[in-house]
Design a protein around this motif. Structure first.
Motif, PDB file in Angstrom:
ATOM      1  N   SER A   9      57.578 -26.836 -36.570  1.00 55.41           N
ATOM      2  CA  SER A   9      58.048 -27.215 -35.506  1.00 55.41           C
ATOM      3  C   SER A   9      59.766 -28.103 -36.161  1.00 55.41           C
ATOM      4  O   SER A   9      59.584 -28.193 -37.369  1.00 55.41           O
ATOM      5  CB  SER A   9      57.154 -29.065 -34.869  1.00 55.41           C
ATOM      6  OG  SER A   9      55.875 -28.769 -34.207  1.00 55.41           O
ATOM      7  N   HIS A  19      61.381 -27.374 -30.010  1.00 58.61           N
ATOM      8  CA  HIS A  19      60.349 -26.653 -30.575  1.00 58.61           C
ATOM      9  C   HIS A  19      58.870 -27.152 -30.769  1.00 58.61           C
ATOM     10  O   HIS A  19      59.315 -27.925 -32.117  1.00 58.61           O
ATOM     11  CB  HIS A  19      61.262 -25.262 -31.478  1.00 58.61           C
ATOM     12  CG  HIS A  19      62.346 -25.126 -31.394  1.00 58.61           C
ATOM     13  ND1 HIS A  19      62.346 -23.368 -30.190  1.00 58.61           N
ATOM     14  CD2 HIS A  19      64.128 -25.686 -31.163  1.00 58.61           C
ATOM     15  CE1 HIS A  19      64.252 -23.574 -29.948  1.00 58.61           C
ATOM     16  NE2 HIS A  19      64.306 -24.767 -29.948  1.00 58.61           N
ATOM     17  N   ILE A  20      58.316 -27.225 -29.957  1.00 59.49           N
ATOM     18  CA  ILE A  20      57.108 -27.622 -31.085  1.00 59.49           C
ATOM     19  C   ILE A  20      56.039 -26.496 -30.743  1.00 59.49           C
ATOM     20  O   ILE A  20      55.681 -26.443 -30.508  1.00 59.49           O
ATOM     21  CB  ILE A  20      56.191 -28.501 -29.807  1.00 59.49           C
ATOM     22  CG1 ILE A  20      57.399 -29.943 -29.369  1.00 59.49           C
ATOM     23  CG2 ILE A  20      55.265 -29.479 -29.861  1.00 59.49           C
ATOM     24  CD1 ILE A  20      57.144 -30.405 -27.749  1.00 59.49           C
ATOM     25  N   CYS A  21      55.168 -26.496 -32.511  1.00 59.06           N
ATOM     26  CA  CYS A  21      54.197 -26.034 -32.276  1.00 59.06           C
ATOM     27  C   CYS A  21      52.799 -26.224 -32.743  1.00 59.06           C
ATOM     28  O   CYS A  21      53.039 -27.458 -33.124  1.00 59.06           O
ATOM     29  CB  CYS A  21      55.395 -24.738 -34.114  1.00 59.06           C
ATOM     30  SG  CYS A  21      56.559 -24.090 -33.837  1.00 59.06           S
TER      31      CYS A  21
END
Length: 423
Positions: A307, A315-317
């Motif tokens: 992220s 941007h979330i991973c």
């Protein structure tokens, strides 16, 4: 969005995903990305090709440098080791490249013969790279990027027009004044100087139709030399007083509460990259979160995405999501615990294997003796409360009967009597 400038060096304390995103926002025409190691190159290539659906080509030898010089556009990846290889002389370079210029004389049949000598293959549909076909006085070429083709038109013995176009959209085209065509079956006699020592000659001897925009992804000792040749953009991990910090943040989100607060932040644009798209969509729906959040499902091979936040875009991973939902839980309990968190809302009835039926109130973060843990707050009859660690949610299920249940006191024996009567 942050724009990168040529002849500038930027602080590169980011993860590979943030690099790929920032470079994607700044690409122009043809690009050479130089990495410090093959491992970093391959990781970047996976991210690039999957997320942006754009092919990249790895340059590992002298012949592939010629292909890079001859291509009109695209993304090329290499490592700094390439530039220590020996390079061949100007005669060898000219011998292995066809240069066509608009309005200059060139024999049509002679060009076809040279393509055959250069081991280009005939293909009616140009379905593969390095293939060609003929349409009257026109020669079509499929380059290393299969989605692109070059169309070279002749008028008698003169090059009349050079076009580069998209195979899937022939209206998307550019007119060129010149084009370079490389020998595919390249046999070279190496010289005494390295590729780096010959870069001035390599770049000046065969001018490209478009200016090459080089992005230097890792710092090394010859950066200054390349900046003069390419006007490149450099990233560095090393101390550099002239480097510019773009302020890309690596977020720290450690609880469900923090994740919910982030997802409900209307000011922040959010994209989620996860292997569990359906699960996250349920989580968003059950928590009444705006559906404008983008969710991209990724395969297992992309699990290394990390992220990051740039400006007002997060941007979330799965590095964050897995840490929140799976951290400190046994493998056996992970799925059930996660599913329950997605299904319950404040006010829902919950059944605990030891504590009868209760009402779910909220998820809360508590600090006990310096250790922070997440709990679900539950309420019994007469406002009795209990805090259950999220790690123990595998002992809990949602109440599914239609009629409303009867609540008991926290320490009541009613539930044990019911359990005993069913044995």
């Amino acid at each position: 969005m942050q724009k990168l400038d040529s002849d500038k060096t930027y602080i590169n304390s980011w993860n590979p995903f943030s690099r790929a995103f920032l470079i994607w926002e700044n690409l122009k025409n043809k690009n050479l990305l130089v990495f410090d190691s093959k491992e970093e190159l391959l990781k970047f290539s996976k991210i690039w090709e999957y997320l942006y659906k754009k092919s990249s080509n790895i340059i590992e030898n002298q012949g592939e440098i010629l292909w890079f010089l001859c291509e009109i556009e695209g993304v090329f990846l290499t490592t700094k080791e390439l530039f220590s290889l020996n390079w061949f002389g100007r005669y060898q370079m000219e011998k292995n490249i066809i240069e066509l210029k608009r309005w200059e004389k060139y024999d049509f049949d002679g060009l076809v013969k040279r393509l055959i000598d250069f081991t280009w293959k005939y293909s009616a549909h140009l379905s593969q790279a390095w293939t060609y076909n003929k349409e009257g006085d026109i020669i079509n070429l499929s380059t290393i990027f299969n989605e692109k083709m070059a169309k070279i038109s002749f008028f008698w013995d003169e090059v009349d027009e050079i076009l580069i176009m998209d195979k899937n959209d022939v209206h998307n085209m550019n007119k060129l004044d010149s084009i370079l065509i490389p020998n595919i079956d390249l046999t070279l006699i190496e010289g005494n100087k390295s590729v780096l020592d010959n870069m001035d000659e390599i770049m000046s001897n065969k001018a490209n139709p478009f200016v090459t925009f080089v992005i230097w992804v890792d710092f090394w000792e010859s950066k200054e030399h390349f900046n003069k040749l390419f006007h490149s953009t450099a990233f560095t991990n090393l101390p550099d007083s002239n480097a510019i910090d773009i302020w890309i943040e690596i977020p720290s989100i450690t609880s469900v509460q923090e994740l919910l607060a982030l997802l409900k932040d209307d000011w922040m644009e959010k994209i989620i990259y996860t292997k569990n798209k359906r699960t996250l969509m349920n989580f968003i729906e059950y928590n009444d979160i705006d559906s404008g959040i983008g969710i991209i499902e990724i395969p297992e091979k992309m699990r290394f995405l990390e992220s990051f936040k740039i400006w007002n875009k997060m941007h979330i991973c799965d590095d964050i999501l897995s840490d929140i939902f799976i951290r400190k839980r046994s493998r056996k309990s992970v799925a059930k615990s996660f599913d329950l968190l997605l299904e319950i809302r404040p006010g829902d009835y919950i059944v605990h294997i030891d504590h009868w039926i209760w009402i779910f109130k909220q998820i809360i973060l508590k600090d006990l003796s310096g250790v922070k843990r997440e709990y679900i707050e539950i309420e019994y009859r007469e406002n009795d409360k209990l805090f259950v660690p999220i790690s123990e949610l595998h002992r809990v299920s949602k109440y599914i009967w239609d009629e409303g249940p009867k609540l008991s006191r926290l320490n009541s024996t009613e539930w044990q009597k019911i359990i005993k009567s069913t044995e």
